[in-house]
Design an enzyme around this catalytic site. Structure first.
Site, PDB file in Angstrom:
ATOM      1  N   CYS A 114       0.391  -0.923  -0.213  1.00 43.70           N
ATOM      2  CA  CYS A 114      -0.072   0.068   0.008  1.00 43.70           C
ATOM      3  C   CYS A 114       1.163   1.264   0.721  1.00 43.70           C
ATOM      4  CB  CYS A 114      -1.391  -0.290   1.599  1.00 43.70           C
ATOM      5  SG  CYS A 114      -2.070   0.988   0.972  1.00 43.70           S
ATOM      6  N   HIS A 223      -3.225  -4.651   0.796  1.00 45.37           N
ATOM      7  CA  HIS A 223      -3.200  -5.275   1.599  1.00 45.37           C
ATOM      8  C   HIS A 223      -3.065  -7.018   1.721  1.00 45.37           C
ATOM      9  CE1 HIS A 223      -2.921  -1.260   4.100  1.00 45.37           C
ATOM     10  NE2 HIS A 223      -3.714  -1.252   3.046  1.00 45.37           N
ATOM     11  N   GLU A 225      -1.135  -8.118   3.948  1.00 44.19           N
ATOM     12  CA  GLU A 225      -1.222  -8.473   4.291  1.00 44.19           C
ATOM     13  C   GLU A 225      -2.200  -9.210   5.488  1.00 44.19           C
ATOM     14  OE1 GLU A 225      -1.738  -4.490   6.373  1.00 44.19           O
ATOM     15  OE2 GLU A 225      -1.466  -5.644   3.779  1.00 44.19           O
TER      16      GLU A 225
END
Length: 254
Positions: A114, A223, A225
Protein backbone atom coordinates in the site's frame (compact mmCIF):
# COMPACT_ATOMS: atom_id res chain seq x y z
CA UNK A 1 20.53 -23.30 15.09
CA UNK A 2 20.68 -20.28 12.77
CA UNK A 3 18.88 -17.13 13.78
CA UNK A 4 15.89 -16.11 11.70
CA UNK A 5 16.57 -13.29 9.23
CA UNK A 6 15.92 -9.89 10.83
CA UNK A 7 13.32 -7.88 8.92
CA UNK A 8 12.65 -4.19 9.37
CA UNK A 9 8.90 -3.47 9.42
CA UNK A 10 8.00 0.20 9.15
CA UNK A 11 5.75 1.99 11.62
CA UNK A 12 3.80 5.16 10.91
CA UNK A 13 2.92 8.25 12.92
CA UNK A 14 -0.55 8.20 14.45
CA UNK A 15 -2.27 10.50 16.94
CA UNK A 16 -4.00 8.46 19.65
CA UNK A 17 -7.30 9.80 20.99
CA UNK A 18 -6.43 13.22 19.54
CA UNK A 19 -4.02 13.52 22.46
CA UNK A 20 -0.53 12.11 21.85
CA UNK A 21 1.54 10.88 18.93
CA UNK A 22 2.71 7.29 18.57
CA UNK A 23 4.71 5.30 16.04
CA UNK A 24 2.45 2.31 15.37
CA UNK A 25 2.33 -0.82 13.26
CA UNK A 26 -0.66 -3.10 12.88
CA UNK A 27 -0.14 -6.65 14.08
CA UNK A 28 -0.91 -8.35 10.78
CA UNK A 29 2.33 -7.46 9.00
CA UNK A 30 4.70 -8.65 11.76
CA UNK A 31 2.54 -11.77 12.07
CA UNK A 32 2.91 -12.44 8.33
CA UNK A 33 6.67 -11.82 8.48
CA UNK A 34 7.01 -14.24 11.39
CA UNK A 35 4.38 -16.85 10.57
CA UNK A 36 4.46 -17.00 6.77
CA UNK A 37 7.90 -15.66 5.79
CA UNK A 38 9.56 -17.40 8.75
CA UNK A 39 11.58 -14.33 9.72
CA UNK A 40 12.01 -12.13 12.80
CA UNK A 41 10.22 -8.77 12.49
CA UNK A 42 11.51 -5.63 14.17
CA UNK A 43 9.36 -2.49 14.01
CA UNK A 44 11.15 0.67 12.89
CA UNK A 45 9.90 3.94 14.43
CA UNK A 46 10.10 7.08 12.31
CA UNK A 47 13.18 8.43 14.04
CA UNK A 48 15.86 8.92 11.34
CA UNK A 49 18.30 10.57 13.76
CA UNK A 50 18.41 7.32 15.74
CA UNK A 51 18.18 4.94 12.76
CA UNK A 52 20.64 6.07 10.08
CA UNK A 53 20.65 4.04 6.89
CA UNK A 54 24.13 2.64 7.44
CA UNK A 55 23.23 1.34 10.89
CA UNK A 56 20.07 -0.32 9.61
CA UNK A 57 22.04 -1.93 6.78
CA UNK A 58 24.31 -3.52 9.39
CA UNK A 59 21.29 -5.06 11.10
CA UNK A 60 18.65 -5.96 8.53
CA UNK A 61 18.31 -8.90 6.15
CA UNK A 62 15.15 -7.49 4.55
CA UNK A 63 12.58 -4.70 4.64
CA UNK A 64 8.78 -4.68 4.62
CA UNK A 65 7.14 -1.30 4.00
CA UNK A 66 3.72 -1.30 5.60
CA UNK A 67 0.61 0.63 4.73
CA UNK A 68 -0.30 3.63 6.85
CA UNK A 69 -2.52 6.70 7.12
CA UNK A 70 0.15 9.34 6.31
CA UNK A 71 1.31 9.92 2.72
CA UNK A 72 4.63 10.75 1.09
CA UNK A 73 5.04 14.53 0.94
CA UNK A 74 4.84 15.64 -2.71
CA UNK A 75 8.07 17.63 -2.38
CA UNK A 76 9.87 14.31 -2.66
CA UNK A 77 8.77 14.11 -6.30
CA UNK A 78 8.84 17.77 -7.21
CA UNK A 79 5.24 18.74 -6.49
CA UNK A 80 3.74 21.30 -4.12
CA UNK A 81 1.33 20.43 -1.33
CA UNK A 82 -1.98 21.85 -2.54
CA UNK A 83 -4.03 20.41 0.30
CA UNK A 84 -5.06 17.22 -1.50
CA UNK A 85 -2.18 15.06 -0.26
CA UNK A 86 -3.37 14.49 3.30
CA UNK A 87 -1.15 14.12 6.34
CA UNK A 88 2.54 13.26 6.19
CA UNK A 89 5.07 11.33 8.24
CA UNK A 90 8.38 12.92 7.34
CA UNK A 91 10.23 10.86 9.95
CA UNK A 92 9.20 7.63 8.28
CA UNK A 93 9.91 8.99 4.81
CA UNK A 94 13.41 10.09 5.86
CA UNK A 95 14.10 6.45 6.77
CA UNK A 96 12.32 4.61 3.97
CA UNK A 97 13.44 6.39 0.81
CA UNK A 98 17.23 5.99 1.30
CA UNK A 99 16.81 2.56 2.91
CA UNK A 100 14.83 1.21 -0.06
CA UNK A 101 17.61 2.23 -2.44
CA UNK A 102 20.32 0.82 -0.17
CA UNK A 103 18.56 -2.51 0.34
CA UNK A 104 17.98 -3.00 -3.39
CA UNK A 105 21.60 -2.07 -4.16
CA UNK A 106 22.83 -4.57 -1.56
CA UNK A 107 20.69 -7.40 -2.92
CA UNK A 108 18.40 -7.67 0.09
CA UNK A 109 14.64 -8.17 -0.26
CA UNK A 110 12.15 -5.30 -0.15
CA UNK A 111 8.38 -5.79 -0.04
CA UNK A 112 6.17 -2.69 -0.28
CA UNK A 113 2.51 -2.81 0.77
CA UNK A 114 0.00 0.00 0.00
CA UNK A 115 1.90 3.11 1.16
CA UNK A 116 4.99 0.94 0.77
CA UNK A 117 4.56 0.50 -3.01
CA UNK A 118 4.21 4.28 -3.27
CA UNK A 119 7.42 4.80 -1.27
CA UNK A 120 9.25 2.39 -3.56
CA UNK A 121 8.12 4.34 -6.62
CA UNK A 122 9.13 7.69 -5.12
CA UNK A 123 12.49 6.28 -3.97
CA UNK A 124 13.34 5.64 -7.63
CA UNK A 125 12.13 9.03 -8.88
CA UNK A 126 8.44 8.39 -9.56
CA UNK A 127 5.39 10.43 -8.57
CA UNK A 128 1.99 9.84 -6.95
CA UNK A 129 -1.52 11.00 -7.69
CA UNK A 130 -3.19 12.60 -4.62
CA UNK A 131 -6.62 11.04 -5.27
CA UNK A 132 -6.75 8.53 -8.07
CA UNK A 133 -10.57 8.29 -8.07
CA UNK A 134 -10.71 11.93 -9.28
CA UNK A 135 -9.21 10.96 -12.64
CA UNK A 136 -11.67 10.23 -15.50
CA UNK A 137 -12.46 6.54 -15.81
CA UNK A 138 -10.96 5.58 -12.44
CA UNK A 139 -12.88 3.77 -9.73
CA UNK A 140 -13.01 4.58 -6.03
CA UNK A 141 -10.22 2.56 -4.45
CA UNK A 142 -10.95 3.68 -0.89
CA UNK A 143 -12.49 1.54 1.84
CA UNK A 144 -16.17 2.13 2.70
CA UNK A 145 -16.29 5.32 4.82
CA UNK A 146 -16.85 4.76 8.52
CA UNK A 147 -16.69 0.96 8.22
CA UNK A 148 -15.36 -0.93 11.28
CA UNK A 149 -15.80 -4.58 10.27
CA UNK A 150 -12.44 -5.94 9.03
CA UNK A 151 -14.18 -8.46 6.79
CA UNK A 152 -15.86 -5.59 4.96
CA UNK A 153 -12.82 -3.29 5.02
CA UNK A 154 -10.52 -5.95 3.57
CA UNK A 155 -13.08 -7.55 1.24
CA UNK A 156 -11.65 -8.45 -2.15
CA UNK A 157 -13.12 -5.79 -4.41
CA UNK A 158 -11.44 -5.62 -7.79
CA UNK A 159 -9.42 -7.58 -10.31
CA UNK A 160 -5.68 -7.12 -10.89
CA UNK A 161 -4.18 -8.39 -14.13
CA UNK A 162 -0.46 -9.14 -14.17
CA UNK A 163 2.03 -8.41 -16.92
CA UNK A 164 2.43 -11.49 -19.11
CA UNK A 165 5.70 -13.21 -18.29
CA UNK A 166 6.44 -10.66 -15.54
CA UNK A 167 7.68 -11.13 -12.00
CA UNK A 168 4.23 -11.64 -10.44
CA UNK A 169 2.97 -13.92 -13.19
CA UNK A 170 6.05 -16.12 -12.78
CA UNK A 171 5.95 -16.15 -8.99
CA UNK A 172 2.21 -16.71 -8.63
CA UNK A 173 1.59 -18.87 -11.67
CA UNK A 174 -1.44 -16.82 -12.66
CA UNK A 175 -2.27 -13.83 -14.85
CA UNK A 176 -4.76 -12.26 -12.45
CA UNK A 177 -6.11 -12.11 -8.92
CA UNK A 178 -8.81 -10.28 -6.97
CA UNK A 179 -7.61 -7.94 -4.22
CA UNK A 180 -8.80 -5.71 -1.43
CA UNK A 181 -8.59 -1.94 -1.95
CA UNK A 182 -7.92 0.69 0.74
CA UNK A 183 -6.09 3.59 -0.86
CA UNK A 184 -6.68 7.08 -2.18
CA UNK A 185 -3.26 7.87 -3.63
CA UNK A 186 -1.66 5.72 -6.31
CA UNK A 187 1.37 5.62 -8.56
CA UNK A 188 1.22 8.23 -11.31
CA UNK A 189 4.54 8.55 -13.10
CA UNK A 190 6.68 5.42 -12.81
CA UNK A 191 10.13 5.87 -11.31
CA UNK A 192 13.34 4.84 -13.03
CA UNK A 193 13.70 1.05 -12.86
CA UNK A 194 10.10 0.68 -11.60
CA UNK A 195 8.15 -1.81 -13.73
CA UNK A 196 4.34 -1.92 -13.69
CA UNK A 197 3.59 -5.59 -13.06
CA UNK A 198 -0.15 -5.44 -12.39
CA UNK A 199 -3.06 -3.11 -13.08
CA UNK A 200 -6.68 -2.84 -11.91
CA UNK A 201 -9.57 -2.75 -14.36
CA UNK A 202 -9.30 1.05 -14.46
CA UNK A 203 -5.56 0.88 -15.32
CA UNK A 204 -4.41 1.92 -11.82
CA UNK A 205 -1.01 0.37 -11.10
CA UNK A 206 -1.42 -2.28 -8.40
CA UNK A 207 1.88 -4.19 -8.51
CA UNK A 208 5.49 -3.29 -9.33
CA UNK A 209 8.97 -4.73 -9.48
CA UNK A 210 12.36 -3.05 -9.54
CA UNK A 211 14.26 -3.78 -12.73
CA UNK A 212 17.75 -5.17 -12.21
CA UNK A 213 17.23 -6.01 -8.53
CA UNK A 214 19.19 -9.11 -7.57
CA UNK A 215 16.73 -10.05 -4.79
CA UNK A 216 12.99 -9.86 -4.15
CA UNK A 217 11.94 -6.22 -4.83
CA UNK A 218 8.17 -6.15 -5.26
CA UNK A 219 5.34 -3.86 -4.24
CA UNK A 220 1.58 -4.25 -4.11
CA UNK A 221 -1.07 -1.55 -3.74
CA UNK A 222 -3.41 -3.89 -1.84
CA UNK A 223 -3.03 -5.12 1.76
CA UNK A 224 -1.32 -8.46 1.30
CA UNK A 225 -0.81 -8.84 5.05
CA UNK A 226 -4.53 -9.47 5.60
CA UNK A 227 -5.13 -13.23 5.93
CA UNK A 228 -1.61 -13.78 4.62
CA UNK A 229 -1.54 -17.39 5.76
CA UNK A 230 -4.83 -18.29 4.07
CA UNK A 231 -4.84 -16.24 0.86
CA UNK A 232 -2.78 -18.10 -1.80
CA UNK A 233 -1.39 -14.92 -3.40
CA UNK A 234 -0.39 -13.33 -0.09
CA UNK A 235 1.09 -16.58 1.17
CA UNK A 236 3.18 -16.98 -1.99
CA UNK A 237 4.47 -13.41 -1.76
CA UNK A 238 5.49 -13.62 1.90
CA UNK A 239 6.96 -17.12 1.40
CA UNK A 240 9.10 -15.87 -1.50
CA UNK A 241 10.14 -12.83 0.53
CA UNK A 242 11.22 -15.09 3.40
CA UNK A 243 13.27 -17.29 1.09
CA UNK A 244 14.99 -14.20 -0.31
CA UNK A 245 15.73 -12.95 3.21
CA UNK A 246 17.34 -16.27 4.14
CA UNK A 247 19.47 -16.11 1.01
CA UNK A 248 20.51 -12.55 1.86
CA UNK A 249 21.33 -13.59 5.42
CA UNK A 250 23.44 -16.48 4.18
CA UNK A 251 25.30 -14.20 1.77
CA UNK A 252 26.02 -11.72 4.58
CA UNK A 253 27.33 -14.50 6.80
CA UNK A 254 29.59 -15.83 4.06
Amino acid sequence: MAHRPLIGVTAFLHRVDDTFDADICGVRTPEAVAGVAGCAPIVLPGRPEALPTGHLMELLDGLVLTGGRPNVHPRHYGEADDGRYGKFDEGRTAITLPLIRAMVAAGRPVFGICLGIQEMNVAFGGSLHPEIRDEPGRMNHRMPPGEKDPEVIFRRRHLVRFREGGAFARLLGTQETVTNSLHGQAIWRLGERVVAEGRAEDDTIEAISIAGASSFALGVQWHAEYAAGEDPVSRALFTAFGAAARAAQAARNG
